[in-house]
Design an enzyme around this catalytic site. Structure first.
Site, short mmCIF file in Angstrom:
data_model
loop_
_atom_site.label_atom_id
_atom_site.label_comp_id
_atom_site.label_asym_id
_atom_site.label_seq_id
_atom_site.Cartn_x
_atom_site.Cartn_y
_atom_site.Cartn_z
N ASN A 33 5.30 -7.76 55.70
CA ASN A 33 5.53 -8.47 54.44
C ASN A 33 6.83 -8.11 53.73
O ASN A 33 6.95 -8.30 52.52
CB ASN A 33 4.36 -8.24 53.46
CG ASN A 33 3.19 -9.15 53.76
OD1 ASN A 33 3.36 -10.36 53.88
ND2 ASN A 33 2.02 -8.56 53.91
N ASP A 49 6.11 3.20 58.52
CA ASP A 49 5.49 1.93 58.13
C ASP A 49 5.77 0.83 59.16
O ASP A 49 5.55 -0.35 58.87
CB ASP A 49 5.93 1.47 56.74
CG ASP A 49 5.05 0.35 56.19
OD1 ASP A 49 3.83 0.38 56.43
OD2 ASP A 49 5.58 -0.58 55.53
#
Length: 304
Positions: free
Chosen positions: A261, A256
């Protein structure tokens, strides 16, 4: 002029540890992103966040540091449906990357063929309400019908609590499905409880692949993958291990990177690699998770 980062934005770990776990030859990071760089690939006006720059050069440096052979680069929501940064990175990888795009319902066959030639093999549908304004199902159904003849799949991002409402729609899509981040289970609930059981049943009864990625997003009690911690995210381990055990031929793994975020901590990507043997506990399961499965989905007919 470049836009400033979202206040409180956490940049990716610039000096990740060298993993103790040695990835098998041909390992694939099947979920990562690129952000810009903003000066060359502006972010979408409708974006919900403005990230740091995290371009292809930094991604490829991380790939080599971790011992990864290939990447699957997933379109980041900050770029909307402009896939230019992702496609540029896939092309620059020289066959060592595939892409997952975001497209609009009016996308034409010529654009899809161009994306396919560049190395795109799927589209992503985002149902996480804090990241998108809406996910109109008629539009998404239209997109799925257009990509099905290409042999692409649909990547689904949703939260576990929303699966009962979404499952009929998902089950009617005419493509294979790839679920991001274990379907975002609530890890404070039992791994053998009804909510995760429903997810496992959904995966078992449809053409579904599951990414056992992003423990840093799912954890409640940690500990985080920081400061040399090689037994991180203990509360997430039973969920990922259960999926790997039940669907050994349909699981995928990814970093990822650059971890968009995140609010509480930024994981060390080297320590995330060391998390792998905790969820795939045999060399056979590790090879399927890291090599055989992603190669079959993204590079069919090729050898690692």
């Amino acid at each position: 002029m470049t836009a400033p980062k979202t206040p409180g934005w956490l940049d990716w770990c610039a000096a990740p540890a060298t993993p103790q776990f040695r990835l098998p030859p041909g390992a694939v990071d099947a979920h990562c992103h690129v952000f810009g760089p903003q000066a060359g690939f502006p972010f979408a006006p409708e974006r919900k966040y403005t990230p740091c720059d995290a371009g292809k050069d930094e991604l490829f440096a991380l790939r080599d540091h971790l011992g990864v052979a290939r990447n699957v680069i997933v379109q980041a929501t900050c770029h909307g449906a402009d896939n230019s940064a992702m496609v540029d990175a896939v092309r620059a990888a020289g066959g060592r990357a595939r892409g997952v795009a975001t497209v609009r319902p009016d996308v034409g066959e010529a654009e899809l063929r161009e994306l396919d030639a560049a190395g795109v093999r799927g589209v992503r549908f985002n149902f996480v309400k804090r990241l998108v304004d809406a996910s109109p199902r008629e539009d998404l159904s239209a997109i799925a019908k257009k990509i099905a003849p290409l042999g692409w799949h649909v990547v689904l991002y949703f939260e576990a609590a929303d699966l009962p409402e979404l499952e009929p729609f998902f089950g009617a899509l005419p493509t294979p499905l790839v679920i991001d981040h274990l379907g975002r289970p609530d890890v404070t609930k039992p791994v053998d409880g009804p909510e995760f059981g429903r997810f496992l049943s959904f995966a078992a009864t449809h053409d579904v692949w599951v990414k056992v990625s992003c423990p840093e997003r799912l954890t409640v009690t940690g500990p985080p993958a920081l400061d040399g911690e090689r037994h991180a995210y203990t509360d997430v381990v039973p969920f990922a291990r259960r999926v790997v055990a039940e669907f050994p031929d349909r699981v995928l793994w990814g970093t990822d990177w650059p971890h968009p975020n995140l609010k509480h901590h930024m994981p060390d990507d080297g320590l995330l690699v060391d998390h792998v043997p905790r969820i795939a506990d045999t060399p056979e399961r590790q090879r399927k998770l890291l090599v055989d499965n992603p190669m079959r989905l993204y590079w069919p007919g090729e050898t690692a």
